[in-house]
Design an enzyme around this catalytic site. Structure first.
Site, PDB file in Angstrom:
ATOM      1  N   GLY A  40       0.780  -1.223   0.000  1.00 18.83           N
ATOM      2  CA  GLY A  40       0.000   0.000   0.000  1.00 18.83           C
ATOM      3  C   GLY A  40       0.813   1.274   0.000  1.00 18.83           C
ATOM      4  CE  LYS A 194     -28.828  19.449   1.930  1.00 15.75           C
ATOM      5  NZ  LYS A 194     -27.632  19.302   1.088  1.00 15.75           N
ATOM      6  NE  ARG A 196     -26.178  16.518   4.769  1.00 13.41           N
ATOM      7  CZ  ARG A 196     -26.176  15.881   3.617  1.00 13.41           C
ATOM      8  NH1 ARG A 196     -26.115  14.564   3.600  1.00 13.41           N
ATOM      9  NH2 ARG A 196     -26.248  16.548   2.477  1.00 13.41           N
ATOM     10  N   GLY A 228     -28.225  11.782  -4.151  1.00 12.24           N
ATOM     11  CA  GLY A 228     -29.513  11.675  -3.479  1.00 12.24           C
ATOM     12  C   GLY A 228     -30.228  13.003  -3.335  1.00 12.24           C
ATOM     13  CB  THR A 229     -29.133  16.318  -2.037  1.00 11.28           C
ATOM     14  OG1 THR A 229     -28.804  15.842  -0.731  1.00 11.28           O
ATOM     15  CG2 THR A 229     -29.723  17.707  -1.920  1.00 11.28           C
TER      16      THR A 229
END
Length: 314
Positions: A40, A194, A196, A228-229
């Site tokens: 990594g 909105k 959240r 989604g929004t």
């Protein structure tokens, strides 16, 4: 401005944008390489002499965010150790800018940690695009130029000559920026309320302020991850009488599920920039990418020439 006075390199997250920027500047992209080891680790190497040069390293921090952020730090360190006169980190998308506050107990202000790391690695300046919030610039103790994609995206949208356009903010927090879009396009605005409630990357549209009936709606935001929004807002707009719905975001970080959600939505087209090019899957057919290479190229030219870049914010 000739290549003898400044050079542009690109990390693995922004190779295409780096080439597009250097094409605009009429110079060659600096030669470099990145090695990925099996455990990594990353290894970066600059393959050109940068001693005494002003260097710009273009490297976004998305998909995978942590690997690309660490690679950015390694590039800055390598360039400074190679005796570059200055190193400017050009970050098309600064992912951890979302971590801009301590709004609950025992959490990290991630944007501040990353800003400290960039400065500690040796960066002399940062050029980025549409930070999540402007105050993130204050996390840095080096100059930060937060460029705006709004003019570039607005020009692309205006070219379509949409009928009876209305700009829609996806929440009250983006209302001020949405008005800037509306002023540029000379159209009215509306605001979706909105809510959240957690960190699930989803939100609920509960109300719409303003009229969209009989109009073409354009939802604008700084970024989208799940889509989604945008999709929820689009459905509300259609229910409220919008004839057609489009969307525009500075940064599109779309997974396979997000692309499928977008394809199945009422959104006709999502306009976005090429700030993110390490998408994990092919972008939905509805996505139209508008390049910001010219914007970054102009900023790099002006910085290297010791000229003001304030004109880019008008």
């Amino acid at each position: 401005m000739g290549a003898s006075e400044f050079m542009v390199f690109a990390g693995s997250a922004s190779r295409n944008l780096g080439r597009a920027i250097t094409d605009r500047l009429d110079i060659e992209l600096g030669s470099s390489e990145v090695l990925h080891f099996s455990e990594g680790n990353l290894f970066v190497r600059v393959l050109e002499n940068v001693r005494g040069r002003d260097i710009f390293i273009v490297q976004g921090t998305a998909f995978p965010a942590n690997d690309n952020f660490m690679e950015l730090l390694f590039w800055i360190d390598a360039l400074k150790r190679a005796s570059a006169a200055s190193v400017t980190a050009v970050i098309p998308y600064f992912s951890y800018a979302k971590g801009d506050k301590k709004d609950e107990p025992r959490v990290s202000i991630r944007g501040r940690v990353c800003a400290d790391a960039i400065a500690a690695a040796g960066a002399d300046r940062v050029v980025t695009l549409d930070l999540h919030t402007p105050q993130v610039q204050g996390f840095f103790n080096i100059p930060v130029d937060d460029l705006y994609s709004l003019p570039v995206l607005c020009d692309a949208i205006a070219a379509h000559n949409f009928h009876d356009l209305v700009v829609v903010a996806p929440d009250a927090g983006y209302a001020k920026k949405a008005r800037q879009w509306a002023n540029r396009l000379q159209v009215p605005t509306a605001i979706a309320d909105k809510r959240r409630v957690d960190h699930s990357e989803t939100a609920e549209i509960v109300e719409l302020i303003g009229s969209v009936e009989g109009r073409t709606a354009l939802i604008v935001d700084d970024f989208t991850i799940s889509a989604g929004t945008l999709v929820d807002a689009a459905r509300v707009l259609v229910d409220r009488g919008a004839t057609t719905v489009y969307a525009a975001v500075s940064h599109a970080l779309l997974t396979e599920a997000a692309n499928e959600r977008l394809d199945d939505s009422p959104i006709e087209c999502l306009f976005t920039t090429d700030s993110v090019e390490t998408q994990p899957t092919k972008l939905a057919d509805k996505v139209q990418v508008v390049s910001v290479a010219g914007l970054f190229a102009e900023a790099i030219h002006r910085i290297s020439a010791r000229e003001s870049i304030s004109v880019l914010f008008e």
